[in-house]
Scaffold this active site. Structure first.
Site, PDB file in Angstrom:
ATOM      1  N   SER A 291       0.344  -0.878   0.081  1.00 43.95           N
ATOM      2  CA  SER A 291      -0.108  -0.190   0.367  1.00 43.95           C
ATOM      3  C   SER A 291       0.977   1.598  -0.269  1.00 43.95           C
ATOM      4  O   SER A 291       1.195   1.517  -1.005  1.00 43.95           O
ATOM      5  CB  SER A 291      -1.103  -0.293   1.211  1.00 43.95           C
ATOM      6  OG  SER A 291      -1.495   0.763   1.170  1.00 43.95           O
TER       7      SER A 291
ATOM      8  N   ASP B  85      -9.610  -5.356  -3.425  1.00 42.53           N
ATOM      9  CA  ASP B  85      -9.271  -4.392  -2.775  1.00 42.53           C
ATOM     10  C   ASP B  85     -10.439  -3.005  -3.016  1.00 42.53           C
ATOM     11  O   ASP B  85     -10.333  -2.644  -4.782  1.00 42.53           O
ATOM     12  CB  ASP B  85      -8.023  -3.932  -3.611  1.00 42.53           C
ATOM     13  CG  ASP B  85      -6.996  -3.278  -2.567  1.00 42.53           C
ATOM     14  OD1 ASP B  85      -8.110  -2.386  -2.314  1.00 42.53           O
ATOM     15  OD2 ASP B  85      -5.798  -3.091  -2.950  1.00 42.53           O
TER      16      ASP B  85
ATOM     17  N   HIS C 193      -7.320  -5.364   0.312  1.00 44.21           N
ATOM     18  CA  HIS C 193      -6.504  -4.489   0.291  1.00 44.21           C
ATOM     19  C   HIS C 193      -5.645  -5.435   1.450  1.00 44.21           C
ATOM     20  O   HIS C 193      -4.317  -5.262   1.454  1.00 44.21           O
ATOM     21  CB  HIS C 193      -7.054  -2.903   1.154  1.00 44.21           C
ATOM     22  CG  HIS C 193      -5.587  -1.885   0.675  1.00 44.21           C
ATOM     23  ND1 HIS C 193      -4.844  -2.044  -0.271  1.00 44.21           N
ATOM     24  CD2 HIS C 193      -4.784  -1.787   2.093  1.00 44.21           C
ATOM     25  CE1 HIS C 193      -4.194  -1.661  -0.276  1.00 44.21           C
ATOM     26  NE2 HIS C 193      -3.808  -0.892   0.694  1.00 44.21           N
TER      27      HIS C 193
END
Length: 398
Positions: A171, A342, A371
């Site tokens: 991320s 996600d 995610h």
């Protein structure tokens, strides 16, 4: 987690429920810090303080070898793991050893380092500034890319005696890498391979809760959240994690909170470890960092922080508007994994990112992944980690 407050009160006021006490089992790791958690599973660790050029002190952890390995061996290849937004190094060690990337890498013979971004639970110190001051919190992912990442890489290489390392980002950990590796050629030379899990460059199409910040003005955000820390872990959240979410009765409620942040994939989450997952989350960041993400949602670009007026931008960037980062300048060999469920790194943003990666050596989309599956998913060793370790091994053989 205000929605859990009413639930907690109901539980406490209503007294015992059939099977309630029997279902209450708290994992011991839920009350451990990072070093304690590493030691709990029988791994060695070292704690290092990285000092950045602008004075921030970052808590960085090292697992120099696996449980069955000797310290007295030849220098090992280094793997550096960097967490995402409002997270910490705990992400890489919160599952069982056979399901946690940091432990799997250590057992595979690698020298593993876990980074922590400025302002989170384990990196909340500075040479001069107090965390109580707004000046301490005047940062976003611009500074993480410009200062934190180079300082951490340099310390790791110095301590390990290596010239290059393998970088794994999740991320926001990929965001700062895209920026750092495309703007700092000398740093990029020190990265052998870049593994991007749930990569985030633009967030134009994100469906995450942070999108709600875009409906507020900067002034409104600062009225609501202040101008310092955003979303740190509190005693109340620790109570929820260890006294509520550890009970089977509330597994669905607590897991739905995680899914609201990351996307839905209930079959892939180990419900018996919810207390561990939630016990050190969120780890905190700055309000300015969240404003930067809100800016990114609105602009649809990977762009430096807009300081709010042309004079301030001119002072920081020598131009009236914040510069847009050009990822295509990055030449580091890059492998990427994305998730079909996600809600943070949306598939449309990922599709726009792919052509900009000049040296993309591998890409895999996992349809059922959200995610957080890249570090919480029960099948992550099969879907991600196996190929990641294989690519490291192949790179070392060449």
């Amino acid at each position: 987690m205000w929605w859990l407050l009413a639930t907690t009160c109901c539980v406490l006021l209503s007294g015992p429920i059939d099977g309630y006490k029997q279902e209450s089992i708290t994992n011991p790791e839920a009350n451990m810090n990072i070093s304690e958690l590493i030691s709990y599973w029988g791994y060695p660790y070292e704690k290092h303080d990285v000092i950045t050029e602008d004075g921030y002190i970052l808590g960085t952890y090292r697992i120099p070898h696996g449980k069955g390995c000797s310290r007295k061996t030849a220098p090992k290849a280094v793997v550096y793991l960097q967490h995402g937004l409002i997270a910490s190094a705990n992400n890489w060690i919160c599952n069982l050893p056979n399901n946690s990337l940091a432990f799997l890498l250590a057992d595979s013979g690698y020298d593993v380092w876990l980074g922590n971004s400025r302002g989170n639970t384990w990196s909340r110190n500075h040479l001069r500034l107090s965390p109580k001051s707004p000046q301490y919190w005047a940062f976003s992912w611009d500074e993480m890319a410009k200062y934190d990442l180079p300082a951490t890489v340099n310390l790791i290489l110095e301590k390990s005696g290596q010239k290059q390392l393998f970088y794994v980002g999740h991320s926001q950990g990929t965001t700062i890498a895209f920026i750092a590796f495309s703007t700092n050629p000398e740093l990029a030379k020190k990265i052998r391979l870049f593994f991007a899990l749930a990569p985030v460059a633009t967030v134009k199409y994100t469906r995450s809760p942070m999108k709600k910040l875009t409906t507020l003005s900067r002034k409104a955000v600062k009225v609501l959240f202040g101008d310092k820390m955003f979303s740190t872990h509190t005693w109340f959240e620790q109570f929820i994690a260890t006294k509520v979410c550890n009970r089977k009765l509330f597994h669905q409620l607590c897991s739905n909170f995680l899914f609201s942040l990351s996307g839905f994939d209930p079959q892939n989450l180990n419900m018996s470890r919810l207390d561990v997952y939630l016990s050190q989350s969120p780890a905190g960041t700055s309000v300015q960092n969240m404003l930067h993400w809100a800016q990114a949602v609105n602009s649809g670009q990977l762009q430096a922080f807009d300081w709010g007026n042309p004079d301030q931008n001119m002072m920081h960037f020598n131009q009236l508007t914040p510069p847009v980062y050009n990822i295509s300048k990055m030449r580091v060999p890059t492998a990427m994994w994305s998730g079909g469920q996600d809600v943070v790194a949306d598939a449309k943003d990922t599709k726009n990112l792919l052509p900009k990666i000049a040296n993309l050596i591998y890409y895999k989309e996992i349809p059922h992944y959200n995610h957080m599956d890249f570090y919480l998913g029960q099948d992550a060793p099969q879907e991600v980690y196996g190929d990641l370790i294989r690519m490291i091994e192949e790179s070392l053989q060449n």
